[in-house]
Design an enzyme around this catalytic site. Structure first.
Site, PDB file in Angstrom:
ATOM      1  N   THR A 121      35.774  51.463  24.923  1.00 51.56           N
ATOM      2  CA  THR A 121      34.614  50.634  25.254  1.00 51.56           C
ATOM      3  C   THR A 121      34.906  49.158  24.982  1.00 51.56           C
ATOM      4  O   THR A 121      35.691  48.825  24.095  1.00 51.56           O
ATOM      5  CB  THR A 121      33.410  51.091  24.397  1.00 51.56           C
ATOM      6  N   ASP A 122      34.192  48.303  25.693  1.00 46.58           N
ATOM      7  CA  ASP A 122      34.307  46.863  25.425  1.00 46.58           C
ATOM      8  C   ASP A 122      33.708  46.489  24.068  1.00 46.58           C
ATOM      9  O   ASP A 122      33.963  45.397  23.545  1.00 46.58           O
ATOM     10  CB  ASP A 122      33.640  46.045  26.540  1.00 46.58           C
ATOM     11  N   GLU A 123      32.922  47.408  23.485  1.00 47.33           N
ATOM     12  CA  GLU A 123      32.269  47.076  22.206  1.00 47.33           C
ATOM     13  C   GLU A 123      33.256  46.902  21.058  1.00 47.33           C
ATOM     14  O   GLU A 123      32.893  46.373  20.014  1.00 47.33           O
ATOM     15  CB  GLU A 123      31.257  48.158  21.838  1.00 47.33           C
ATOM     16  N   TYR A 148      29.286  53.115  15.577  1.00 46.09           N
ATOM     17  CA  TYR A 148      29.871  53.652  16.824  1.00 46.09           C
ATOM     18  C   TYR A 148      31.104  52.854  17.224  1.00 46.09           C
ATOM     19  O   TYR A 148      32.194  53.393  17.400  1.00 46.09           O
ATOM     20  CB  TYR A 148      28.840  53.638  17.961  1.00 46.09           C
ATOM     21  N   LYS A 152      35.213  53.762  17.536  1.00 45.89           N
ATOM     22  CA  LYS A 152      35.978  53.652  18.790  1.00 45.89           C
ATOM     23  C   LYS A 152      37.185  52.727  18.569  1.00 45.89           C
ATOM     24  O   LYS A 152      38.279  52.999  19.061  1.00 45.89           O
ATOM     25  CB  LYS A 152      35.107  53.126  19.931  1.00 45.89           C
TER      26      LYS A 152
END
Ligand code: NAD
Ligand code: DAU
Length: 346
Positions: A121-123, A148, A152
Site C-alpha cells: 500500500t501507499d500508506e 495497519y 504493511k
C-alpha cells in the site's frame, strides 16, 4: 505462468484479481483464504471451477502454505488485515497476518524457489501535506502512521530482506485506494453507498479535507499482472491512476449520483492519526512496463460501482449491520459516540 497461488483471493482486491486472471489469462488459480470477516466466497461466484481451486486456510499455517507453494509457479500475496479503523481498535491480528503470515509465505517460496509478488500500500510512506506538489515515488522513505500501515511496512521490509539475503525472486507493488465491486461495506465508498441505500446519512470523518488517490480495482489487477509477468525481481512498483480527490468531494459525487442533496451527510469525530493526503507517481510502472489505467473518470467509475451495490444487496446486506455495530463499539471505546449507525438501519 501456469499455476498461480492467490492469497486473500476471497477479499475485495484478491477476488477482483482472480476474476481478471480468469478473463485475461489461461492460468490455473488456487486461492488460499482464511475467510475472516472480510473474506467472502460469494465474491468468486459464477467463475469457471475447472480453473479455480479454493483452499480455506490461514497463511500463518506453515505446513499448509508449504504444500500449496510447492505446487505453484508464482504466488500473488493479497491476504492481509486491511482496515485502518480496526487496527486502531485491535492491532494483534494485523501483526499475525501481515507480518507473520508474510514471513511464512516467504520461507515457503524460498524453499521451493517460487516467484513471489507482494501486494502493498501507499500508506507505508505516511502522508503528504495538502498543498505539497510532491507525490510518493519508489524512493520515498517509509514513515507509516497506523498499526495497519506499520505492519504493511514491516512486511515490505521482510520481502526486501528475503530477496537480498536469500535470492527470493520477489517484486512489491504499493498501490493507492481502490474502489469497485465486492469491496467490504466497512470501507469509505461502499459504506456511504450502502448507508444511502438504507436511508441513513453518510458519515464523513473530520472536515473531509483528507485526500485519497483513487484507482479502479480492475486497473490495480492489470498492473499487478504486468508486474508478475514482466517486472524485475528485487524492484518495487508504485501503482496509481492520478485520482486524487478529497473525501468531501468524493462523498458529494456519490450523493449527487444517488439523487441526494450535496449536504445530506454528517460530520463525525475524526479517525485518530488520520493521514492527510496520499498521492502516487506511477511513472516508473508506466515507462518500464507500458501500463496505463483504463478507468480515468472517477464519476463514471463511481456510477458503475453504485449500480453494482444497488443490484447486488444479496452480496453485502449480511455484513452491513455487524459492520455498523463494530463502528459503534470502536467509537464507544474511544469515548466518541457518533461514528457508527447502530444496527445498520435507518
Ligand atoms: P480485504 O480485507 O477485502 O481482504 C483481505 C482478504 O484476506 C480476506 O479475504 C481475508 O479473509 C483474507 N485473510 C485475512 N487474514 C488472512 C489469513 N491470516 N490467512 C489467509 N487469508 C486471510 O482486503 P483488500 O482491500 O482486498 O486488500 C488486499 C491487499 O491489498 C492487502 O494486502 C492490502 O494491504 C492491499 N491494498 C489494499 C488497498 C485498498 O484500497 N483496499 C490499496 C492498496 C493495497
Ligand atoms: O491507500 C491505500 C489504503 O486505502 C489501503 O492500504 C487500505 O487497505 C484501505 O483500507 C485504504 O485505507 P483508507 O484508510 O484510506 O481507506 P478507508 O476506506 O477506510 O477510508 C478512506 C478515507 O475516507 C479516509 O480518509 C477515511 C475516510 N472515511 C472512512 C470511513 C470508513 C470517512 O470519512 N468516513 C468513513 O465512514
Amino acid at each position: 505462468m501456469k499455476r498461480i497461488l492467490v492469497t486473500g483471493g476471497a477479499g475485495f482486491i484478491g477476488a477482483n484479481f482472480v476474476r481478471y486472471l480468469i478473463e485475461h489469462s489461461d492460468a490455473g488459480i488456487t486461492v488460499l483464504d482464511a475467510l475472516t470477516y472480510a473474506g467472502n466466497l460469494q465474491s468468486l461466484h459464477g467463475l469457471d471451477r475447472s480453473r479455480l481451486h479454493v483452499v480455506v486456510g490461514d497463511i500463518t499455517d506453515a505446513p499448509l502454505v508449504d504444500g500449496l507453494v510447492a505446487d505453484a509457479d508464482a504466488v500473488v500475496h493479497f491476504a492481509a488485515e486491511s482496515h485502518n479503523d480496526n487496527s486502531l481498535f485491535d492491532p494483534r491480528p494485523f501483526l499475525d497476518t501481515n507480518v507473520v503470515g508474510t514471513y511464512t509465505l516467504l520461507e515457503a517460496v524460498r524453499r521451493h524457489e517460487v516467484r513471489f509478488h507482494h501486494i502493498s500500500t501507499d500508506e507505508v510512506y505516511g502522508d503528504l501535506e495538502l498543498d505539497d506538489p510532491a507525490r510518493f515515488t519508489e524512493t520515498t522513505p517509509y514513515n507509516p502512521s497506523s498499526p495497519y500501515s506499520s505492519t504493511k511496512a514491516a512486511s515490505d521490509m521482510l520481502v526486501r530482506a528475503w530477496g537480498r539475503s536469500f535470492g527470493v525472486r520477489a517484486t512489491i507493488s504499493n498501490c493507492s485506494n481502490n474502489y469497485g465491486p465486492y469491496q467490504h461495506v466497512e470501507k469509505f465508498i461502499p459504506r456511504q453507498i450502502t448507508n444511502i441505500l438504507h436511508g441513513v446519512r453518510p458519515k464523513l470523518y473530520g472536515t473531509g479535507a483528507n485526500v485519497r488517490d483513487w484507482i479502479h480495482v480492475e486497473d490495480h489487477s492489470s498492473a499487478v499482472w504486468e508486474i508478475v509477468n514482466r517486472g524485475t525481481p528485487g524492484k518495487t512498483y508504485l501503482i496509481g491512476a492520478d485520482g486524487e480527490k478529497n473525501n468531501r468531494e468524493v462523498l458529494e459525487l456519490i450523493l449527487g449520483l444517488m439523487g441526494q442533496d450535496a449536504a445530506a451527510f454528517d460530520h463525525v469525530t475524526d479517525r485518530p492519526g488520520h493521514d492527510l493526503r496520499y498521492g502516487i507517481d506511477s511513472t516508473m510502472l508506466r515507462e518500464e512496463l507500458g501500463w496505463s489505467p483504463a478507468h480515468r473518470d472517477l464519476a463514471a467509475g463511481l456510477a458503475q460501482t453504485i449500480d453494482w451495490y444497488r443490484q447486488n444487496p444479496w452480496w453485502w446486506e449480511g455484513a452491513k449491520a455487524g459492520t455498523e455495530d463494530r463502528y459503534v463499539q470502536q467509537a464507544a471505546a474511544r469515548g466518541t459516540e457518533d461514528a457508527g449507525t447502530a444496527g445498520g438501519g435507518a
